[in-house]
Write an enzyme that holds these catalytic residues in place. Structure first.
Site, PDB file in Angstrom:
ATOM      1  N   GLU A   1      -5.116   4.261   6.370  1.00  0.00           N
ATOM      2  CA  GLU A   1      -4.840   3.876   4.624  1.00  0.00           C
ATOM      3  C   GLU A   1      -5.090   4.910   3.926  1.00  0.00           C
ATOM      4  OE1 GLU A   1      -5.569   0.894   1.568  1.00  0.00           O
ATOM      5  OE2 GLU A   1      -5.228  -0.607   3.351  1.00  0.00           O
TER       6      GLU A   1
ATOM      7  N   SER B   1     -11.182  -0.019   3.415  1.00  0.00           N
ATOM      8  CA  SER B   1     -10.298   0.035   4.078  1.00  0.00           C
ATOM      9  C   SER B   1      -9.616   1.136   4.715  1.00  0.00           C
ATOM     10  CB  SER B   1      -8.931  -1.250   3.709  1.00  0.00           C
ATOM     11  OG  SER B   1      -9.617  -2.367   3.611  1.00  0.00           O
TER      12      SER B   1
ATOM     13  N   ARG C   1       0.900  -1.461   0.454  1.00  0.00           N
ATOM     14  CA  ARG C   1       0.151   0.067   0.237  1.00  0.00           C
ATOM     15  C   ARG C   1       1.169   1.404   0.103  1.00  0.00           C
ATOM     16  NH1 ARG C   1      -2.957  -4.041  -0.870  1.00  0.00           N
ATOM     17  NH2 ARG C   1      -4.200  -4.582   0.268  1.00  0.00           N
TER      18      ARG C   1
END
Length: 344
Positions: A337, A241, A168
């Site tokens: 995130e 998420s 990520r």
């Protein structure tokens, strides 16, 4: 104000972010060509305005109003290059809808991105986060990213190595604001193995998991699994998420496992372990939590929900409480995130 650009003043941003938090941009422009993009950047520089590049608004939280120019990337176009009997490169302009592009490739018989179905956002945003799901990451099939470098004012084509991808993570996240992604190239195949080893996919396909599935069938399976677990942002505003799965040293994991024997984990090489952030949040008691405005999804603890007119500050306060709770319970630091923009 530049007469060449369709600039909006005091533009409302609530409909342009999937968290549906209210925010106002001092200026907003939607660009549909590289020339418009260059003109917008030049104008912002002349006016000494900060610039926010916005795609689908699916991976950010507006902490307040934005004091500069928001440039919404709407470059459109899909094409094929380097086509052979077995492989081809799919070229996507940055404003193309990511999920639609996944289905387009799968319906064309090409394999590689079917596991990334139903991830919200645009093609241009995909490399920033190095999006991933069900055992596949974008970097696995990415060939190159074409960017406008705002430092050199040059258009460059970056290789996968140039992008410095991680979990990520990417060069684009570590150098925020430097690059504007114009298009991406994806190396796809007609014969590569389909990745259905993820537990939820194995359960969904059952006996069919060993037969000749098509990439479209896998994409549809991914969509079905995601629909069971994840809320539709158009129904329950969310940013997907909200926390990364934390990666910790093996020694720390062993100590954690002694105290919490059922901890969910995935080995990462020989010296690190990835923990399931959803499990940590659930065990800390947050799954299904809700206050007057915001909350945590009752089927997926990774997803924070804007139930009733919550602000970005409401969302971030909830995220901070969850992080503190997980730290006190497990000694593990959660990392968000989505990016945070706007505000003081």
């Amino acid at each position: 104000m530049s007469p060449m650009l369709p600039l909006q003043e005091q533009a409302l941003l609530q409909s342009l972010n999937t968290m549906a938090v209210p925010a106002v941009a001092r200026f907003l422009v939607e660009v549909t060509s590289q020339d418009q993009l260059t003109s917008a950047l030049d104008w912002a520089r002349e006016e000494s305005l900060p610039v926010l590049i916005l795609g689908g608004g699916s991976n950010l939280v507006f902490a307040g109003d934005y004091p500069g120019l928001v440039i919404r990337i709407a470059l459109q176009g899909r094409s094929w290059e380097q086509v052979t009997d077995d492989s081809a490169v799919l070229v996507l302009k940055a404003g193309e809808n990511w999920h639609d592009s996944v289905l387009y490739a799968a319906r064309s018989g090409y394999r590689g991105i079917e596991n990334l179905a139903l991830i919200p956002g645009t093609a241009g945003a995909a490399p920033v986060q190095n999006i991933g799901a069900y055992g596949t990451e974008l970097c696995d099939i990415l060939q190159s990213v074409t960017v406008l470098d705002r430092q050199t004012h040059a258009v460059e084509r970056l290789t996968v190595n140039d992008c410095a991808f991680g979990y990520r993570d990417s060069r684009f996240k570590r150098e925020p604001g430097r690059y504007v992604i114009l298009e991406i190239r994806l190396k796809l195949s007609r014969s590569a193995s389909l990745n259905i080893g993820y537990k939820d996919l194995q359960e969904y396909f059952g006996e069919a998991s060993g037969s000749g599935l098509t990439p479209l069938e896998v994409a549809e399976g991914v969509m079905a699994v995601r629909h069971r677990k994840l809320p539709d942002p158009s129904v329950l505003p969310n940013a997907g998420s909200f926390f990364k799965n934390p990666v910790i040293p093996l020694a720390q994991f062993k100590a954690l496992q002694l105290a919490h024997e059922h901890v969910v984990f995935y080995p990462v090489g020989e010296s690190q372990v990835k923990l399931a952030a959803a499990w940590l949040i659930d065990q800390a008691g947050w799954k299904g939590y809700r206050d007057a405005r915001v909350g945590v999804h009752n089927r997926q603890a990774l997803v924070l929900i804007n139930h009733s007119g919550g602000t970005g500050e409401d969302i971030l306060r909830l995220a901070a409480k969850i992080k503190e709770s997980v730290w006190k319970t497990f000694g593990v630091v959660l990392e968000m995130e989505p990016g945070v923009v706007g505000g003081l």
